[in-house]
Enzyme design. Structure first.
Site, mmCIF file in Angstrom:
data_model
loop_
_atom_site.group_PDB
_atom_site.id
_atom_site.type_symbol
_atom_site.label_atom_id
_atom_site.label_comp_id
_atom_site.label_asym_id
_atom_site.label_seq_id
_atom_site.Cartn_x
_atom_site.Cartn_y
_atom_site.Cartn_z
ATOM 1 N N LYS B 171 21.499 -28.481 45.173
ATOM 2 C CA LYS B 171 20.296 -28.887 45.907
ATOM 3 C C LYS B 171 20.171 -30.417 45.925
ATOM 4 O O LYS B 171 19.768 -31.005 46.931
ATOM 5 C CB LYS B 171 19.045 -28.276 45.258
ATOM 6 C CG LYS B 171 17.716 -28.703 45.880
ATOM 7 C CD LYS B 171 17.661 -28.415 47.372
ATOM 8 C CE LYS B 171 16.301 -28.500 48.002
ATOM 9 N NZ LYS B 171 15.366 -29.471 47.524
ATOM 10 N N GLU B 178 20.872 -35.059 53.228
ATOM 11 C CA GLU B 178 19.684 -35.143 54.094
ATOM 12 C C GLU B 178 19.264 -36.605 54.306
ATOM 13 O O GLU B 178 18.967 -37.014 55.418
ATOM 14 C CB GLU B 178 18.573 -34.343 53.402
ATOM 15 C CG GLU B 178 17.230 -34.294 54.066
ATOM 16 C CD GLU B 178 16.213 -33.656 53.081
ATOM 17 O OE1 GLU B 178 16.411 -32.477 52.686
ATOM 18 O OE2 GLU B 178 15.258 -34.340 52.692
#
Lengths: 297, 297, 297, 297
Positions: B171, B178
């Site tokens: 993550k 991102e």
């Protein structure tokens, strides 16, 4: 409608195929006669020369040029312009620097010819999916091309984005963003490869396609590439670039816009093509000079 | 199956809603009693305390913790661990640094408890689309959670990625990517905004969604944001970060992995939060000192 | 020897002063007559026009041009070239892009004139210390200038570095390095300012001048600037750039050389001149779009 | 004055030599007995163990530790602390992360011992030039060390910069700046090496030492290195780093300070140590996937 098409390479042939599927009359030319024959088998009309191509189209003619960028495109446009008549249009579908579009648009306008710049994205997948087309030039002329653009693109997949050069400008930025995204993924996957966990990178790329914030088409391709070669052992990290990234940095500098990730992405490609980095040798030499740190010879 | 759920904030409430839609029995707790009531209206069982929540679950219990990362999560886990019994499992669905997962997994194991780290992506859209879940811990324990993970995620949207900490590791990398992607788009759109062409940025973002190489979910969001505020005049460029980008750089440094675009993306956020940059003042001072170049006071 | 000197600005006037101290005969011109008068007081011969300047020099003439780079320099050279005769030499001592040197050298050569490009470093301190001069052009012509170069420079402070453009090429790289160094110091001092320790930055800059690895002339200037304004509260971080950094990045891109620190240094300057960053607004918009994170309006 | 000195490596032995030249009484210890003998020949008093060293010093004792950073330093301090008495002082002259200084200072204080952190710059040149010393801890204790600091440093070459950890903090920033500067030079010299001009890089480095803005001690070293090996053909670009650069980035992240050039300098070193870059392979794989671009295998 009817269109002349010059350049039957990897991109060009697929585009011609798509145009034929859309029932357009396509007159084709390429220096390689076998490619012309291949296009004829799809129902295209082959031309034996640029002049022949011009003669096989009815006025006002539209000629789409899809040859390598730089000199080949410039030469083809120059030759074609000499064969066309007032009201005819030339479309440059390749990767051209927008400054050249501005110049060409003015040069052709002086001869009564129209010039349209069409940035084309979609790669080898465009045949099936359609090409995303960013089109610049005079709006009325672009409207005239609407039937072929609609056939080439996916639904809502082409747009008139602005005056001369705007199409290639937007395509340049598109490619610059592509560099940043690719580099972002590359950094992330390298870290995961070195995490110490035995992560299944292909599975993770796949997983992220399901609802995560970073899902994208490039990630889909990453998943496929990692499935085929999970540790990327079969290839070398030698990464070419096709120019738009450089142009975008230069344009960003001209406009005082910071573009750090794009620049780092391009420099990573430069470095990937160096066997030996002079700069890194210099660092080693300096460390040795002030600290007596060992160097490798 | 049955699950305890602690933390009914923006993310937590949506997840609980999704779990209820999946017919799971969900016992909930939050410090805000009105949120518990809201969850009860969706058929959840409200608990008045962590102890009450523990008492309302049958062994082996599973408790999903979805409270702010850092101290709140740490405290909740510590308290919950004291209330659970051997064989029970705690899932940390928040953003935790993987080093903490490793420590907690070991600490809880010593008490016979299981610890699972679940990286959760999907933001406010997760309710409708499902959450992409990257799960780390002991495989058998994660398998046990399979029914709730399957409900929370879109099809194929969760995976066991590795041992303790692996879920949050993946993550963390996800979020780092991102950052790079967002920054890449941001650079490109800024340049287009300053191109001199009057480009319709929302239209271009939309266009790129149709078959272009840079299509992604973030781009879809960009299109929507630009449609609402075409020149982004209504907001300030003050950009927070929630930690994972920092952790990823630090981990990259620990593993000797270059992550230039991620770093530039984080530093851009730092700069966005400075009214005055000391470094830039220093540059102005130095230029003045050697060249007599004017400074602004 | 004898030399014509055009441009009596901040740099030019100091250079003329140095030339006079070296007993050269200096014929000067500037659009501002009061500057000519000021130079005459130092024993220079004032000229009323470029033509007058040409007439007051004996063949073979040498004219040093020290006017703002770009159009002013280009125009002055063009006008001067029309007034000179075969065998005469023009020296461009300003900041010119080396591509322009190559072109000008060829243009002037066609008229029998010589063109020398002299990169000049030393800023406002050059008057006292001498100017570091990097000189390009035809070697024999540069040798002819040796007496004035020797006067302008500190001992061993000028060199013939190569053919046409080489002088400005080396100066361009010099300035690019200057950007990196300045940025390196700026980053370090910002961090120290925010360290939480109450560090005396001027004292530290001074201290580092005594035997440390990072001692340099720029650091000496930093010490002085910080002594005057310890927290840099009196100035704004608005940082101009004079072109060479941009050119160097573009040249690096042309030569496939990664120049990450230079680029980051330039982009920091770009950012310093933006009140609002579009890119940062875009980041804020995207964070809001996927995560519902609050934005500032 | 009198001082104990532990660690007679490259740095330590030179420092001891300098201390002896300053007439200090120096009791030395190193695990390598031949180094102790070497120091004895300079008039040092050799010790056979840490305990022996402690016994040969009069209270209040000062012990300077100059062993490799990390575990060796930590262990030595722990052992030494057990042998010292209230009022004695330990100086860590190595490269220690300032967080460790804070912890150690508190730990030793609890035992009545003093802890001083002395950042030391000067490398192999320190013997001749003196070491630039940045000293942190309690001011009164540092004052007590003034005689040895004055001997070790060049004139004005040491300073008390702040409380515990401040010395190593300032040294950390010093080294981070060093990275940026080295990288800036490295980029510039690489570009000059690829300029197409046949530039004499050693001559240019030398030239820039005469009055230019970029003159520095590192540049002086660059000139020497390039004189010896003008194209740097004799060494590999494998560049180590000794930790401070990493720490500074991590501290900058902790303080929200952008440090782009430092980071790029560190990442360049990381890349220099990779034979194959996973990230670059990933880029090649992605280019192939979307565009059918050839890869090298």
């Amino acid at each position: 409608m009817e269109i002349g098409f010059i350049g039957l390479g990897k991109m060009g042939m697929n585009m011609v195929t798509r145009l034929r599927r859309g029932q357009h009359r396509v007159v084709v030319y390429d220096r390689a006669t076998e490619l012309i024959k291949q296009a004829e088998q799809q129902g295209c009309v082959g031309a034996t020369s640029l002049a022949d191509l011009a003669s096989k189209l009815a006025a006002p003619r539209t000629v789409w040029i899809m040859v390598p960028s730089g000199a080949p495109t410039e030469d083809t446009i120059r030759q074609m312009a000499a064969l066309l008549a007032a009201g005819d249009a030339i479309v440059d579908g390749g990767n051209t620097r927008f400054h050249d579009d501005l110049r060409r648009h003015a040069e052709l306008k002086a001869k009564g010819l129209h010039y349209v710049d069409a940035g084309t994205s979609g790669g080898v997948w465009g045949l099936a999916n359609g090409y995303c087309l960013m089109v610049g030039g005079d709006r009325a002329v672009v409207e005239r091309l609407s039937p072929v653009l609609t056939t080439l693109a996916p639904p809502n997949g082409w747009a008139y984005v602005g005056g001369p050069g705007a199409g290639h400008y937007v395509k340049m930025v598109h490619n610059g963003i592509e560099y940043s995204m690719m580099q972002g993924y590359a950094e992330g996957f390298e870290l995961m490869a070195k995490s110490g966990y035995d992560l299944d990178l292909a599975r993770i790329a796949d997983l992220w396609m399901q609802g995560s914030v970073v899902r994208s088409w490039l990630l889909e391709l990453a998943a496929a590439a990692l499935k085929e070669d999970p540790k990327l052992e079969k290839l070398k990290g030698f990464v070419q670039d096709s120019g738009e990234g450089r142009w975008m940095i230069q344009e960003a500098i001209d406009k005082d816009v910071p573009v750090p990730t794009l620049t780092m992405a391009l420099f990573t490609r430069f470095r990937s093509r160096q066997e030996q980095s002079f700069a890194e040798k210099m660092l080693a030499a300096l460390r040795n000079a002030f600290g007596g740190h060992a160097v490798r010879r």
